[in-house]
Design a protein around this motif. Structure first.
Motif, mmCIF file in Angstrom:
data_model
loop_
_atom_site.group_PDB
_atom_site.id
_atom_site.type_symbol
_atom_site.label_atom_id
_atom_site.label_comp_id
_atom_site.label_asym_id
_atom_site.label_seq_id
_atom_site.Cartn_x
_atom_site.Cartn_y
_atom_site.Cartn_z
ATOM 1 N N GLY A 303 0.814 -1.209 0.000
ATOM 2 C CA GLY A 303 0.000 0.000 0.000
ATOM 3 C C GLY A 303 0.848 1.259 0.000
ATOM 4 N N GLU A 304 1.989 1.231 0.710
ATOM 5 C CA GLU A 304 2.872 2.383 0.742
ATOM 6 C C GLU A 304 3.461 2.659 -0.645
ATOM 7 O OE1 GLU A 304 2.291 4.209 3.326
ATOM 8 O OE2 GLU A 304 4.185 4.118 4.436
ATOM 9 N N LEU A 305 3.740 1.619 -1.400
ATOM 10 C CA LEU A 305 4.216 1.812 -2.769
ATOM 11 C C LEU A 305 3.202 2.601 -3.594
ATOM 12 C CD1 LEU A 305 5.809 -1.603 -3.831
ATOM 13 C CD2 LEU A 305 6.948 0.613 -3.808
ATOM 14 N N SER A 306 1.916 2.318 -3.396
ATOM 15 C CA SER A 306 0.880 2.959 -4.208
ATOM 16 C C SER A 306 0.728 4.439 -3.900
ATOM 17 C CB SER A 306 -0.464 2.248 -3.998
ATOM 18 O OG SER A 306 -0.959 2.464 -2.688
ATOM 19 N N ARG A 307 1.226 4.900 -2.747
ATOM 20 C CA ARG A 307 1.109 6.319 -2.395
ATOM 21 C C ARG A 307 1.970 7.202 -3.297
ATOM 22 N NH1 ARG A 307 2.457 7.210 3.674
ATOM 23 N NH2 ARG A 307 1.565 9.267 3.259
ATOM 24 N N LEU A 308 2.929 6.610 -4.006
ATOM 25 C CA LEU A 308 3.792 7.379 -4.890
ATOM 26 C C LEU A 308 3.136 7.663 -6.239
ATOM 27 C CD1 LEU A 308 5.753 5.946 -2.782
ATOM 28 C CD2 LEU A 308 7.475 6.010 -4.573
ATOM 29 N N VAL A 309 2.106 6.904 -6.577
ATOM 30 C CA VAL A 309 1.618 6.871 -7.956
ATOM 31 C C VAL A 309 1.031 8.199 -8.423
ATOM 32 C CG1 VAL A 309 -0.072 5.816 -9.499
ATOM 33 C CG2 VAL A 309 1.258 4.378 -7.950
ATOM 34 N N LEU A 310 0.003 8.700 -7.765
ATOM 35 C CA LEU A 310 -0.712 9.873 -8.275
ATOM 36 C C LEU A 310 0.159 11.128 -8.359
ATOM 37 C CD1 LEU A 310 -4.246 9.413 -6.649
ATOM 38 C CD2 LEU A 310 -3.464 8.731 -8.913
ATOM 39 N N PRO A 311 0.973 11.448 -7.324
ATOM 40 C CA PRO A 311 1.821 12.640 -7.470
ATOM 41 C C PRO A 311 2.778 12.560 -8.659
ATOM 42 C CG PRO A 311 1.720 11.971 -5.170
ATOM 43 C CD PRO A 311 1.084 10.881 -5.967
ATOM 44 N N PHE A 312 3.385 11.395 -8.884
ATOM 45 C CA PHE A 312 4.332 11.276 -9.984
ATOM 46 C C PHE A 312 3.633 11.334 -11.341
ATOM 47 C CE2 PHE A 312 7.590 10.274 -6.985
ATOM 48 C CZ PHE A 312 8.781 10.473 -7.656
ATOM 49 N N VAL A 313 2.469 10.706 -11.435
ATOM 50 C CA VAL A 313 1.740 10.747 -12.703
ATOM 51 C C VAL A 313 1.295 12.173 -13.020
ATOM 52 C CG1 VAL A 313 -0.366 10.009 -13.874
ATOM 53 C CG2 VAL A 313 0.998 8.345 -12.617
ATOM 54 N N ARG A 314 0.790 12.883 -12.015
ATOM 55 C CA ARG A 314 0.360 14.263 -12.254
ATOM 56 C C ARG A 314 1.545 15.150 -12.647
ATOM 57 N NH1 ARG A 314 -2.394 17.452 -14.837
ATOM 58 N NH2 ARG A 314 -2.743 19.530 -13.950
ATOM 59 N N LEU A 315 2.692 14.932 -12.019
ATOM 60 C CA LEU A 315 3.876 15.715 -12.375
ATOM 61 C C LEU A 315 4.293 15.422 -13.812
ATOM 62 C CD1 LEU A 315 5.983 17.730 -11.336
ATOM 63 C CD2 LEU A 315 7.383 15.777 -10.628
ATOM 64 N N SER A 316 4.167 14.176 -14.240
ATOM 65 C CA SER A 316 4.496 13.820 -15.618
ATOM 66 C C SER A 316 3.555 14.528 -16.585
ATOM 67 C CB SER A 316 4.400 12.302 -15.806
ATOM 68 O OG SER A 316 4.871 11.908 -17.072
ATOM 69 N N GLN A 317 2.286 14.641 -16.226
ATOM 70 C CA GLN A 317 1.331 15.358 -17.078
ATOM 71 C C GLN A 317 1.698 16.838 -17.196
ATOM 72 O OE1 GLN A 317 -2.326 14.452 -14.956
ATOM 73 N NE2 GLN A 317 -2.946 13.006 -16.544
#
Length: 746
Positions: A303-317
């Motif tokens: 679950g802690e791994l998944s906390r990285l997903v949205l911020p990094f994806v939004r930054l990529s956008q």
């Protein structure tokens, strides 16, 4: 064309070709030289011979390639370990038992960390697909349908969805009081993680002047590398969710370019933790260590791994830089490839082995298996000994415990929100599997409803639906290709499980599944609300008994007799006899298991007496009450980790209101707000009627950050006009940060 011009053009072409040839030659030369240097390092006290650039003299004996060294080396020598670690990665269990922590050179911590060279660079980056607003011809045919126009928030509200000013004033007063009490300090010696975690809430509260002043002061902080006063070990999920997520959210709301620059700095530092053989990050990152060639830990929170997903994806956008998405996509693909490798399909245990290393046995090494597969890498284990790691493409199951805490729920919370943020199902970009996020999410929610839900015994007409923790024990039968999974629930209530209601209702609106998920979500959050009322706004971990009949009412004498007779025996190491339950599942991916693997499930007999150990000494027979906590109702076996300020309830109420339009959720939220205020004023009184804000029974007067960054934010949005920060326009991360849903993606 004149002869001179033709001659000049020819010379230019020849010069270009010569330059290209020289460049390629130099590239090959230095690549080969680096290989020689690496092999020479391997050869020092190893099995490979030393290689040099000198020609072999005539009659010189060629060294034996399998010659075993006579000189034994000790990797416990820091100098030798440091040299060997350049080429052989550490394979460790967790940060808490890291053997290199005692070998650190104190002077190394003082050296500059500004320069960094990756050991496992990415050769080909994954990218988000491009959408053309006028023409969708670039949209890959195998992807899920375009979600750009997906409407998430309910269009009609029973109470018209208008602003409720009185409640908003209460919340803003609470926020400002809490903000001033916390008295944030901005220093170049520490990253202001808690401050930035709450920065977007300050913006929502229309405190624009203070917001701008803080941004100006943040501009002076270097986020490229942590200050030396920062801890030796950086919690990567924490700074990803709070620091990076807070910066991106504040940027999305204010469009201040300073915040975007700082967000990129933080993300670039976090990417260092991804520099592992399988490109899965080290969550407890020893950024000051000289021994930084490592696999991710064998004990990692999925679950802690998944906390990285949205911020990094939004930054990529926002930045249109694929390296941020690429890093996250590797986590996503490994999660989906692991869905078939857990006892209950798609329902992950809290801890898994993120190294994906299967260590070869001495017998396998002796027969030469370590030389037969390019996926096998020599490594250094926790005992500082050489081992061989066979890297697989999925996380390895090492734990049998499943508890629906906020960490595990964040995994399933991320799935539909990633769809909403990117306007596609990102999981379909992995061409090697047929799984998509909808299936992974749907199967997990189905199993949670079937296996973890129970109704507890209570003392009044509460009609509660609780989610239990679970342990599994699995036996694989190769002859029948069947996995027999034995289950044992602990009949505990974790307040963090209330978060699942928001995940259920949001996922329903994204995936358009059957309405059972909304009904299930309503049962969960109503039960959390009733429990909160029962304890005047407080919630904590409870140990309960499951119902034995339809009434679910406690029979006091029967309960006392069971305690006295020793039926509450607590967990033992084994699982014991079991009974079959009507639930089967089939899988579709063959990796460790055959593609036609069938799972059968059973529960242990008398499991309701195994969740806690009780005896006659725990009760007062004269009063028929608990001996140590007479104020605790007899239907509750234990009450621990009590919280007042957490967002667990109000978060789900906000989502239930915005996604269903039912006004009852606002009314429940108003009740919770009044209970919280009443408790703070009555129990935190100081001189002259001044009261402060702190968590229940906390030894510190410190205001917890989640109170500012999440709880008060959800309260404020619940009573705002529903057009303000609509869920059609924003995705809110599991840590409470608002991120814009882009009209177009990369």
């Amino acid at each position: 064309m004149s002869l001179s011009k033709l001659l000049l053009g020819a010379i230019r072409k020849i010069r270009s070709v010569l330059l290209l040839c020289v460049t390629i030659s130099l590239l090959f030369y230095y690549t080969f030289k680096n290989e020689i240097d690496m092999l020479n390092s391997y050869a020092e006290n190893e099995y490979l011979p030393s290689i040099s650039n000198s020609p072999i003299e005539k009659n010189h004996e060629i060294p034996n390639l399998i010659h075993k060294p006579t000189k034994q080396i000790s990797l416990k020598d820091p100098v030798i370990l440091k040299e060997k670690n350049k080429y052989f990665p550490l394979l460790l269990t967790s940060a808490s038992n890291d053997p290199t922590s005692s070998l650190l050179d104190p002077t190394a911590i003082e050296k500059s960390h500004l320069s960094y060279s990756e050991k496992y660079p990415v050769l080909f980056e994954f990218s988000l697909p491009h959408f053309n607003t006028a023409d969708d011809s670039d949209h890959p045919a195998h992807l899920a349908s375009d979600l750009r126009h997906l409407s998430l928030q309910e269009a009609k509200f029973e109470d018209a969805g208008s602003l409720q000013g009185n409640n908003r004033l209460k919340i803003k007063d609470l926020f400002l009081k809490s903000w001033r009490q916390k008295d944030f300090q901005i220093s170049p010696d520490l990253w202001p993680i808690d401050l930035i975690d709450s920065l977007d809430t300050l913006y929502l509260m229309n405190e624009s002047q203070e917001f701008n002043d803080i941004v100006e002061r943040i501009s002076e902080i270097d986020f490229k590398i942590p200050p030396r006063n920062m801890p030796d070990i950086i919690d990567i999920p924490d700074i990803s969710a709070k620091l990076l997520g807070g910066l991106i959210s504040a940027y999305d709301l204010s469009t201040n370019p300073i915040l975007l620059t700082k967000a990129k700095n933080v993300a670039d530092f976090i990417l260092r933790s991804f520099d592992t053989p399988n490109r899965i990050p080290i969550l407890q990152y020893a950024w000051k260590s000289d021994y930084n060639n490592r696999f991710p830990y064998k004990e990692t929170s999925i679950g802690e791994l998944s906390r990285l997903v949205l911020p990094f994806v939004r930054l990529s956008q926002i930045t249109k830089q694929n390296r941020y998405f690429d890093a996250i996509f590797r986590i996503i693909t490994r999660i989906e490839r692991s869905a078939n490798q857990v006892p209950i399909y798609s329902l992950f245990p809290n801890i898994m082995d993120a190294s994906s290393c299967k260590v070869l046995t001495p017998e396998e090494v002796s027969t030469g298996d370590h030389q037969k597969n390019s996926a096998i890498m020599r490594s250094i284990d926790k005992d500082l000994k050489f081992v061989y790691c066979h890297q697989v493409e999925h996380f390895i199951t090492t734990s049998n415990k499943i508890e629906l805490d906020s960490k595990l729920i964040s995994l399933y919370d991320m799935l539909p929100k990633l769809n909403a943020l990117t306007n596609i199902d990102v999981h379909t970009l992995d061409s090697e599997t047929e799984i998509n996020s909808k299936k992974l999410y749907h199967d997990a929610m189905k199993h949670i409803s079937s296996l973890l839900k129970f109704n507890p015994v209570h003392g009044s007409a509460l009609n509660l639906t609780i989610l239990s923790g679970l342990e599994t024990s699995s036996i694989y039968s190769p002859t029948r290709n069947e996995l027999m999974v034995q289950l044992r629930r602990n009949f505990s209530f974790n307040p963090e499980s209330c978060n699942l209601a928001s995940t259920l209702v949001y996922g329903q609106n994204v995936y358009k599944l059957d309405t059972e998920n909304i009904k299930f979500a309503g049962e969960i959050i109503e039960s959390c609300f009733r429990l909160s009322q029962e304890f005047n706004g407080l919630l904590g971990k409870l140990s309960l008994d499951p119902c034995q009949d339809e009434s679910c009412q406690i029979d006091v004498q029967h309960k006392l007799n069971n305690i006295i007779s020793g039926k509450y025996i607590g967990f033992d190491e084994g699982f014991g006899e079991s009974k079959i339950i009507d639930l089967k599942g089939k899988t579709s991916e063959a990796n460790e298991f055959d593609e036609n693997l069938e799972r059968t499930f059973s529960t242990v007999n008398n499991e309701h007496f195994k969740n806690i150990k009780l005896s006659a000494s725990d009760i007062d027979l004269a009063s028929s009450k608990w001996a140590k906590q007479p104020e605790l109702p007899l239907w509750i076996n234990s009450f621990q980790d009590i919280s007042l300020l957490s967002p667990n309830i109000i978060k789900s109420m906000f989502y239930m209101y915005r996604l269903t339009g039912e006004s009852k959720w606002r009314k429940m939220g108003a009740t919770i707000l009044d209970l919280t205020l009443q408790h703070l004023q009555e129990n935190n009184n100081g001189a002259k009627g001044v009261w402060h804000i702190s968590e229940y029974n906390s030894s510190s007067d410190e205001v917890p950050t989640y109170w500012l960054s999440q709880t008060l934010k959800y309260f404020y949005l619940l009573f705002s006009d529903t057009d303000d920060y609509s869920l059609n326009s924003f995705v809110i991360t599991n840590s409470g940060h608002l991120m814009k849903r882009a009209d177009t993606v990369l």
